[in-house]
Design a protein around this motif. Structure first.
Motif, PDB file in Angstrom:
ATOM      1  N   ASP A 189      71.021  33.539  63.757  1.00  0.00           N
ATOM      2  CA  ASP A 189      69.583  33.939  64.104  1.00  0.00           C
ATOM      3  C   ASP A 189      68.913  32.976  64.946  1.00  0.00           C
ATOM      4  O   ASP A 189      67.780  33.074  65.480  1.00  0.00           O
ATOM      5  CB  ASP A 189      68.698  34.203  62.875  1.00  0.00           C
ATOM      6  N   GLU A 205      79.196  29.811  60.476  1.00  0.00           N
ATOM      7  CA  GLU A 205      79.816  31.028  60.648  1.00  0.00           C
ATOM      8  C   GLU A 205      81.488  30.831  60.533  1.00  0.00           C
ATOM      9  O   GLU A 205      82.129  31.437  59.939  1.00  0.00           O
ATOM     10  CB  GLU A 205      79.623  31.759  61.940  1.00  0.00           C
ATOM     11  N   GLN A 228      73.754  32.536  58.331  1.00  0.00           N
ATOM     12  CA  GLN A 228      72.724  33.653  58.974  1.00  0.00           C
ATOM     13  C   GLN A 228      71.662  32.950  59.550  1.00  0.00           C
ATOM     14  O   GLN A 228      71.294  33.435  60.716  1.00  0.00           O
ATOM     15  CB  GLN A 228      72.179  34.573  57.762  1.00  0.00           C
TER      16      GLN A 228
END
Length: 334
Positions: A68, A92, A64
């Protein structure tokens, strides 16, 4: 015993010929709250959480932060071999592929939470995928070195009551020779390019598996890993590690001893069958958001180590003292 060298210059081998020095005075990126949070738990400043899963609570959090833009542009995993083939995954991508692998274990192999799976594999990317996939499913991962004989494999299958074994083409015949005496074994996964009678092919199954998977909620003290001891009298003994004992317990090693940050690339040469692979090639670097670097070498070659340290931007290197001696004695002029 294994030793670490921390370097901030590409020509890492030059450090081996210099007097001992401290590398901790160099500029460091601000460490993430992820590291600080779990280090506080390890230092008894915070209570151990009732529930903890390294895949969802650490790896998915780094994923995450990556999305971001709050994490340095560093891969999570970087694998190379002597043929100059490369595999690179972001956090990811690691999450995406490990969810697919988790579905393979749960669906194609029919494994359930608490089941045990033995993985006897060399340094191939699938070993890391399976490690994380087992965390996501609550399946207990039991690594073994590729040096195991058929007798060794049978003992581990019987002692652990493993329901699945995962290995390479090379060791598949040894496994097949002991299957009749492995009453708990239900499925066999092979990591290779071709098919083999009686075996499921991991790569083929991962390719078509769904990437939708909800990580199980594991308690901090639930078993996560089993290693078999070596160098002890009698038969090897099983040593169980919980989700927190390695998942949280190794944070200070990564943060303080290895001095890792999200910008670092960590290369640990340990075989996947030894606990050092879990320490230096999974938990310590990944809890710090660092990149795990792997060179798939069938044998230790100082010239390959030297060339790899010069070619790739590795900042932290871990190997055995004997290997360091071989590196220091290696003729760099060749």
């Amino acid at each position: 015993m294994r030793m670490f060298i921390k370097s901030w210059i590409p020509q890492c081998l030059q450090i081996l010929r210099l007097p001992c020095r401290s590398f901790h005075g160099y500029h460091r990126l601000l460490t993430s709250q992820i590291i600080s949070h779990y280090e506080a738990i390890h230092q008894y400043k915070k209570e151990l959480p009732k529930y903890f899963n390294f895949a969802s609570d650490v790896l998915d959090e780094w994923s995450q932060l990556e999305k971001d833009g709050r994490k340095p542009a560093n891969p999570a995993f970087w694998w190379v071999n002597e043929e100059r083939e490369e595999v690179k995954w972001s956090f990811e991508e690691l999450g995406f592929l490990s969810r697919k692998a988790a579905n393979v274990l749960s669906e194609a192999c029919g494994l359930q939470r608490g089941d045990r799976v033995i993985a006897v594999l060399p340094r191939v990317p699938e070993w890391w995928l399976l490690n994380v996939a087992c965390m996501r499913t609550g399946i207990i991962f039991v690594p073994g070195t590729s040096q195991l004989t058929a007798k060794d494999i049978l003992y581990r299958l019987q002692a652990s009551k493993a329901k699945c074994i995962i290995t390479s083409d090379t060791l598949a015949p040894a496994v097949e020779s002991v299957v009749p005496d492995s009453q708990f074994l239900k499925s066999k996964l092979i990591v290779g390019k071709g098919s083999r009678d009686g075996w499921l092919n991991l790569k083929e199954l991962v390719a078509v598996a769904s990437a939708e998977h909800k990580c199980v909620q594991t308690r901090s003290q639930d078993p996560m890993l089993i290693y078999f001891t070596s160098g002890t009298t009698g038969f090897p003994k099983m040593v169980v590690q919980s989700h927190s004992s390695y998942g949280i317990g190794l944070v200070s090693g990564g943060r303080r001893w290895m001095n890792l940050t999200p910008s670092d690339i960590m290369w640990n040469t340990s075989d996947t069958g030894w606990a050092k692979a879990a320490w230096g090639s999974v938990f310590a670097p990944w809890i710090c958001g660092s990149c795990v670097f792997v060179h798939h070498m069938p044998q230790f070659k100082p010239e390959v180590i030297a060339e790899t340290l010069s070619r790739y931007p590795i900042t932290t290197f871990c190997t055995a003292p004997t290997a360091y001696r071989m590196l220091v004695q290696h003729d760099l002029s060749r």
